[in-house]
Design an enzyme around this catalytic site. Structure first.
Site, PDB file in Angstrom:
ATOM      1  N   LYS A 234       0.836  -1.208   0.000  1.00 52.88           N
ATOM      2  CA  LYS A 234       0.000   0.000   0.000  1.00 52.88           C
ATOM      3  C   LYS A 234       0.863   1.248   0.000  1.00 52.88           C
ATOM      4  O   LYS A 234       1.935   1.266   0.603  1.00 52.88           O
ATOM      5  CB  LYS A 234      -0.893   0.033   1.245  1.00 52.88           C
ATOM      6  CG  LYS A 234      -1.917  -1.084   1.327  1.00 52.88           C
ATOM      7  CD  LYS A 234      -2.850  -0.878   2.521  1.00 52.88           C
ATOM      8  CE  LYS A 234      -3.982  -1.878   2.513  1.00 52.88           C
ATOM      9  NZ  LYS A 234      -4.925  -1.666   3.652  1.00 52.88           N
TER      10      LYS A 234
ATOM     11  N   GLY B 231      -8.299   4.995   0.358  1.00 55.26           N
ATOM     12  CA  GLY B 231      -9.489   4.834  -0.467  1.00 55.26           C
ATOM     13  C   GLY B 231      -9.267   3.893  -1.632  1.00 55.26           C
ATOM     14  O   GLY B 231      -9.973   3.959  -2.622  1.00 55.26           O
ATOM     15  N   GLY B 232      -8.259   3.022  -1.516  1.00 56.09           N
ATOM     16  CA  GLY B 232      -8.046   1.998  -2.526  1.00 56.09           C
ATOM     17  C   GLY B 232      -7.055   2.374  -3.618  1.00 56.09           C
ATOM     18  O   GLY B 232      -6.735   1.561  -4.476  1.00 56.09           O
TER      19      GLY B 232
ATOM     20  N   ARG C 192     -13.365  13.578   8.738  1.00 57.79           N
ATOM     21  CA  ARG C 192     -14.378  14.436   8.126  1.00 57.79           C
ATOM     22  C   ARG C 192     -15.776  13.893   8.420  1.00 57.79           C
ATOM     23  O   ARG C 192     -15.932  12.770   8.881  1.00 57.79           O
ATOM     24  CB  ARG C 192     -14.197  14.448   6.607  1.00 57.79           C
ATOM     25  CG  ARG C 192     -14.363  13.059   6.001  1.00 57.79           C
ATOM     26  CD  ARG C 192     -14.545  13.058   4.496  1.00 57.79           C
ATOM     27  NE  ARG C 192     -14.945  11.746   4.018  1.00 57.79           N
ATOM     28  CZ  ARG C 192     -14.120  10.757   3.742  1.00 57.79           C
ATOM     29  NH1 ARG C 192     -12.813  10.921   3.884  1.00 57.79           N
ATOM     30  NH2 ARG C 192     -14.589   9.591   3.328  1.00 57.79           N
TER      31      ARG C 192
HETATM   32  C1  MV4 Z   1      -7.025  -4.148   2.454  1.00 60.17           C
HETATM   33  C2  MV4 Z   1      -7.736  -5.232   1.909  1.00 60.17           C
HETATM   34  C3  MV4 Z   1      -7.365  -6.505   2.276  1.00 60.17           C
HETATM   35  N1  MV4 Z   1      -6.325  -6.687   3.121  1.00 60.17           N
HETATM   36  N2  MV4 Z   1      -6.009  -4.380   3.301  1.00 60.17           N
HETATM   37  C4  MV4 Z   1      -9.126  -0.737  -0.122  1.00 60.17           C
HETATM   38  C5  MV4 Z   1      -9.392   0.671   0.218  1.00 60.17           C
HETATM   39  C6  MV4 Z   1      -8.469   1.012   1.305  1.00 60.17           C
HETATM   40  N3  MV4 Z   1      -9.156   1.856   2.233  1.00 60.17           N
HETATM   41  C7  MV4 Z   1      -8.079  -0.279   1.932  1.00 60.17           C
HETATM   42  N4  MV4 Z   1      -8.539  -1.299   1.037  1.00 60.17           N
HETATM   43  C8  MV4 Z   1      -8.338  -2.606   1.294  1.00 60.17           C
HETATM   44  N5  MV4 Z   1      -7.335  -2.867   2.167  1.00 60.17           N
HETATM   45  C9  MV4 Z   1      -5.678  -5.626   3.616  1.00 60.17           C
HETATM   46  N6  MV4 Z   1      -4.659  -5.818   4.434  1.00 60.17           N
HETATM   47  C10 MV4 Z   1      -8.800  -4.966   1.036  1.00 60.17           C
HETATM   48  C11 MV4 Z   1      -9.095  -3.631   0.725  1.00 60.17           C
HETATM   49  C12 MV4 Z   1     -10.220  -3.429  -0.146  1.00 60.17           C
HETATM   50  C13 MV4 Z   1     -11.372  -2.787   0.319  1.00 60.17           C
HETATM   51  C14 MV4 Z   1     -11.489  -2.318   1.617  1.00 60.17           C
HETATM   52  C15 MV4 Z   1     -12.617  -1.682   2.068  1.00 60.17           C
HETATM   53  C16 MV4 Z   1     -13.705  -1.539   1.206  1.00 60.17           C
HETATM   54  C17 MV4 Z   1     -13.627  -1.997  -0.066  1.00 60.17           C
HETATM   55  C18 MV4 Z   1     -12.464  -2.632  -0.542  1.00 60.17           C
HETATM   56  C19 MV4 Z   1     -12.407  -3.102  -1.846  1.00 60.17           C
HETATM   57  C20 MV4 Z   1     -11.266  -3.698  -2.294  1.00 60.17           C
HETATM   58  C21 MV4 Z   1     -10.162  -3.858  -1.449  1.00 60.17           C
END
Ligand code: MV4
Length: 447
Positions: free
Chosen positions: A158, A164-165, A291
């Site tokens: 990351k 926010g992805g 926010r």
């Molecule tokens: C992750 C994950 C799986 N494992 N982290 C996507 C947005 C960002 N805020 C963090 N995200 C994710 N982090 C780990 N360690 C999967 C996502 C993710 C996701 C998270 C929340 C809502 C929608 C999502 C859609 C795809 C991936």
């Protein structure tokens, strides 16, 4: 209390902020681009100032124009809403330096949570559970690879400046790691001018559950329960509900207390949302949003608290008007985000609104800046309305939601109401049995 507040936003949230101000006896100043001269938020406000051409960079993100609008109107407070400048620490700073009150958290807290590595380290030290992974940024490729082996595949790379992805790379096996790390750094540098990245264990099918908090600057922080935001597409939430079908009262109380203890130690002020992934009964912090959020009305529905009024009161220096023991969760609420887009192709559909009829009745709230004959400009987000339905329990809420979606008429443009109608009739949804990939998998099966 403020006599006049400038609303640095547009659309439904500008109306939402105006309504809170009006009820509090605060006069409102709308700002708008030349694309929004006929917008509802401009019509309702006590005064309005044009701040630039249609592109957001030159209007709703234009700090000098917004500050000039505050000066010529004699505004005391500036509310950024969500999106645009709401999580810009420099803006919060500049607003305060010019003698106005930024209606939101301190610039310092916005900055801390804006850097995803700093945010994770900060909350971990405060006792909030985080996803297993690197302790901060990874630099040396060999060290990073050894760490990934240690964490176990799959891992997710990351970007520190992402969120926010944006800027994530999934690595399924060791052989792909080095290439992925190099690509992640290059892409992050190009997108955010910051090549700092960190590593996490990848959770396969978690839910996205977020905890709403509010603090008053005296160290008093209260949580307002959680929202389940797992139903999303392309990192855009589509439907949210409160409470989460996955939590019981004990789990809610435990994560709520953990978050409250942590944020009271940093004297968190204003509204905030702590986002978690939730899998196999465990919470893992991912990000904190400093926010007001789009989906705040479902929390208002189950708590009876006007979050925007409280946020404004706190910004004006008032203490919280309730404590944790005063919060009673009542029933169930669901928000459907109504977008001007084709329900199956998701192509945006701006244009002139024909008929407009919003549903009503007991437990039904529609936040929208639309009106019949309004021309939706192509320059901004496609969210045009939020349908928020409250019921005494989840089943009651679902029946009412189905009824309300059936009443909703938006003519002249494509909207995603048919998608919502289809989604809420799926057995998995009725059972509350879904995760962050459920909607995309569902769309894959049905198109
Ligand atoms: C992750 C994950 C799986 N494992 N982290 C996507 C947005 C960002 N805020 C963090 N995200 C994710 N982090 C780990 N360690 C999967 C996502 C993710 C996701 C998270 C929340 C809502 C929608 C999502 C859609 C795809 C991936």
């Amino acid at each position: 209390m403020f006599e006049k507040v400038l609303i640095a936003n547009r659309g439904e949230i500008a109306l939402r902020l105006h309504r809170a101000c009006r009820e509090m006896g605060i006069r409102t100043v709308a700002v708008h681009s030349t694309a929004d001269t006929d917008a509802m938020h401009v019509r309702l406000a006590d005064e309005s100032v044009c701040i630039g051409p249609p592109p957001a960079m030159e209007s709703y993100l234009n700090m000098p124009s917004i500050l000039a609008a505050a000066e010529i109107t004699g505004s005391e407070g500036i509310h950024p809403g969500y999106g645009f400048l709401s999580e810009n620490a420099d803006f919060a700073n500049i607003v305060e330096e010019h003698g106005y009150t930024f209606i939101g958290p301190s610039a310092e807290h916005i900055r801390t949570m804006g850097d995803k590595i700093t945010a994770k380290q900060t909350v971990r030290e405060l006792g909030i559970p985080v996803v297993p992974g690197s302790d901060g940024a990874v630099n040396d490729a060999d060290e990073a690879r050894a760490l990934a082996d240690d964490i176990g595949y799959p891992v997710l790379i990351k970007a520190a400046s992402g969120g926010g992805g944006r800027g994530m790379k999934l690595v399924r096996q060791a052989a792909e790691f080095e290439t992925a790390l190099a690509a992640a750094k290059t892409e992050s540098k190009a997108a955010f001018n910051d090549d700092a990245v960190y590593i996490e264990k990848y959770l396969e099918r978690p839910r996205h559950i977020e905890v709403q908090v509010i603090g008053d600057g005296t160290g008093k922080v209260v949580h307002l329960g959680e929202r389940d935001c797992s139903l999303q597409r392309n990192n855009q939430k589509v439907l949210e509900e409160a409470p989460s079908p996955a939590l019981n009262d004990a789990a809610r109380k435990k994560i709520g207390q953990t978050v409250v203890d942590a944020l009271s130690r940093i004297n968190y002020t204003s509204l905030g949302t702590v986002e978690f992934l939730y899998e196999d009964g465990e919470f893992y912090f991912i990000e904190m949003n400093t926010r007001l959020q789009v989906e705040h009305p479902i929390t208002e529905a189950i708590t009876g608290i006007d979050l925007v009024r409280e946020q404004i009161r706190i910004a004006a220096g008032a203490p919280l008007s309730f404590s944790q023991e005063d919060i009673r969760f009542s029933g169930h609420a669901i928000e459907c985000r109504v977008n001007a887009e084709h329900p199956t192709t998701f192509v945006p559909s701006p244009g002139i609104v024909g008929d407009f009829h919003a549903p009503g009745g007991l437990g039904v709230r529609v936040d929208s800046a639309l009106y019949a004959g309004y021309r939706i400009p192509p320059n901004y987000d496609s969210l045009i309305a939020k349908l928020v339905v409250h019921g005494s329990n989840r089943n009651d809420c679902l029946m009412r939601l189905n009824r309300a979606l059936g009443e909703f008429v938006v003519g002249g443009i494509e909207v995603n109401i048919p998608l919502h109608e289809q989604m809420i009739q799926q057995q998995d949804f009725i059972d509350g049995d879904y995760h962050i990939h459920w909607l995309e998998e569902f769309l894959g099966r049905h198109n």
